[in-house]
Design an enzyme around this catalytic site. Structure first.
Site, PDB file in Angstrom:
ATOM      1  N   GLU A  84       0.852  -1.187   0.000  1.00 57.87           N
ATOM      2  CA  GLU A  84       0.000   0.000   0.000  1.00 57.87           C
ATOM      3  C   GLU A  84       0.889   1.239   0.000  1.00 57.87           C
ATOM      4  OE1 GLU A  84      -2.043   0.905   3.785  1.00 57.87           O
ATOM      5  OE2 GLU A  84      -1.492  -1.138   4.340  1.00 57.87           O
ATOM      6  N   CYS A 116      -3.353  -3.691   4.520  1.00 61.27           N
ATOM      7  CA  CYS A 116      -2.418  -4.718   4.996  1.00 61.27           C
ATOM      8  C   CYS A 116      -2.836  -6.125   4.575  1.00 61.27           C
ATOM      9  CB  CYS A 116      -2.330  -4.680   6.513  1.00 61.27           C
ATOM     10  SG  CYS A 116      -1.822  -3.086   7.115  1.00 61.27           S
ATOM     11  N   HIS A 238      -1.866  -9.956  12.162  1.00 61.44           N
ATOM     12  CA  HIS A 238      -1.355  -8.710  11.578  1.00 61.44           C
ATOM     13  C   HIS A 238      -0.908  -7.831  12.741  1.00 61.44           C
ATOM     14  CE1 HIS A 238      -0.946  -4.893   9.771  1.00 61.44           C
ATOM     15  NE2 HIS A 238      -2.053  -4.400  10.298  1.00 61.44           N
TER      16      HIS A 238
END
Ligand code: HMG
Length: 399
Positions: A84, A116, A238
């Protein structure tokens, strides 16, 4: 011979991060904040700070080099670059890496985007490709630089890093299982319009979405597989900051079982996946796989045949819970030593150096600019000429 399709998954993985870092005690001092808020409240100690000649391309190429340098490159027919923090609105960053690594022209190269989460999407797509062509390999690159405005609440969660994964049939590290628990919803918790270098974030809302989607994804995964939490040996989340994973995991255990988990249980499940993220900061697409590298590099017990559960979250939002089985002999194929050396040889910045590096951006005037050599890995962004980024191999750099 069995008629079952071969297992597919991660054959090898390696990570890279910036050569410089800022200790969050230094940042806390500059912001007149108690440093325990960063170390304990967010679970972050250091943030990786990229030099001007280090970007998502050089980070990804450096992460991938150990995977491809002894490989017949003709077998790689797919390169997926998840990011990103793209360097171009049109050209895939993967093509710069393809060139730097001298990969075969008989190859598909594409960039993936969904905050993400896109690293997980790229891994899933690569597995589908290899399942259809088990004699071929795919290279998945996840690479990001996390930036928030100076002085904002997100600032101490900045960082950067890349993880490269070779995806094959009969993988030597992790065979992915086919089932998933998914969640997609149009929300504005974190985003970055094209004209901004730094993300815009509704921080508390983003944390709320992360927690609630972790539970929603688990419930769908559990329904699809019939598995209970006890069927998962370790978890990788994450990692926007490591406390987020601790909180989400405790929330998951509590809501599924109806009672508070002990800190020891949360630690046993996730602690070893947090070491690298704690000292690099958020690396967006790469962070969950950096968590996997951290888990495998730091766990003393043999993880062979153990099931790892993954919670991947991308703001906006898309999320997925999935799992994989660690393969026999995986320890022989890790890059633990290189990862340790990379982190041990970084240069510490003071606050003024950090601020200067944060503020310097690649010029946009279309002129000819060459960049001084920072503390990079084997590749660097040497300059920009008429809007063309010029990359080069660093002479005498360690492979
Ligand atoms: P904040 O203003 O620092 O929050 O922002 P806070 O004041 O609530 O403090 C954070 C924690 O520190 C709290 O702990 C405090 O109690 C504690 P908690 O209550 O949560 O358990 N604390 C202390 N602890 C010890 N000693 C002290 C002390 N003082 C306070 N003295 C926030 C935090 C996360 C909102 C901010 O950092 C932020 O906006 N970060 C960026 C967004 C983010 O990371 N969101 C996470 C979920 S979204 C996601 O993961 C996606 C993402 O990666 C993007 C993508 O998908 O591409 C971001």
């Amino acid at each position: 011979m069995s008629g079952l399709p071969p297992p597919v998954g991660i054959d090898q993985l390696s990570f890279c991060t910036a050569g410089s870092f800022l200790d969050l005690k230094t940042l806390a001092h500059a912001r007149e904040i108690d440093w325990h808020k960063y170390y304990d409240g967010l679970g972050q100690e250091k943030m990786a700070v990229p030099a001007l000649d280090q970007d998502t391309v050089t980070l990804a190429a450096s992460a991938a080099l150990p995977l491809v340098q002894h490989l017949n490159k003709n077998h790689i027919e797919l390169v997926l670059f998840a990011t990103e923090s793209a360097v171009d609105q049109s050209k895939s960053a993967g093509l710069f890496v393809h060139g730097l690594l001298d990969l075969s022209s008989n190859c598909r190269v594409v960039e993936f985007k969904q905050a993400c989460y896109s690293g997980t999407a790229a891994l899933r797509f690569a597995c589908m490709f290899v399942a259809g062509c088990p004699n071929k390999k795919a290279l998945v690159l996840t690479s990001d630089i996390a930036r928030y405005p100076l002085g904002s609440p997100g600032e101490p969660t900045q960082g950067c890093g890349a993880v490269a994964m070779l995806v094959t049939a009969h993988p030597r590290i992790l065979a992915l299982e086919p089932e998933s628990g998914l969640h997609a919803q149009d929300v504005m918790d974190f985003w970055r319009p094209h004209y901004r270098q730094e993300a815009v974030v509704d921080g508390k809302y983003s944390a709320h979405m992360y927690m609630s989607t972790a539970l929603a994804c688990w419930e769908r995964y559990a329904a699809a597989t019939g598995r209970s939490l006890e069927a998962i040996d370790k978890f990788c989340y994450h990692l926007p900051f490591t406390r987020m994973a601790c909180k989400a995991h405790a929330h998951l255990l509590k809501n599924v079982r109806g009672c508070e988990p002990t800190a020891a249980e949360v630690n046993r499940h996730i602690k070893n996946s947090l070491h690298y993220g704690r000292v690099t900061g958020n690396s967006y697409t790469a962070s969950i796989f950096q968590g996997l590298a951290s888990l495998l590099d730091h766990t003393q017990e043999d993880l062979a045949a153990k099931r790892i559960g993954f919670f991947s979250y991308g703001s906006g939002c898309t999320a997925e819970f999935f799992s994989g089985i660690v393969q026999e002999g995986y320890g022989l194929h890790l890059f633990s030593k290189q990862h340790g050396e990379l982190l041990a040889h970084r240069t510490e910045l003071d606050y003024e150096q950090y601020k200067a590096m944060f503020t310097r951006c690649v010029p946009t005037d279309g002129g000819i600019h060459t960049f001084p050599q920072g503390h990079t890995g084997p590749f660097r962004l040497a300059g920009i000429r008429e809007h063309k980024r010029i990359y080069e191999r660093v002479q005498n750099s360690p492979a």
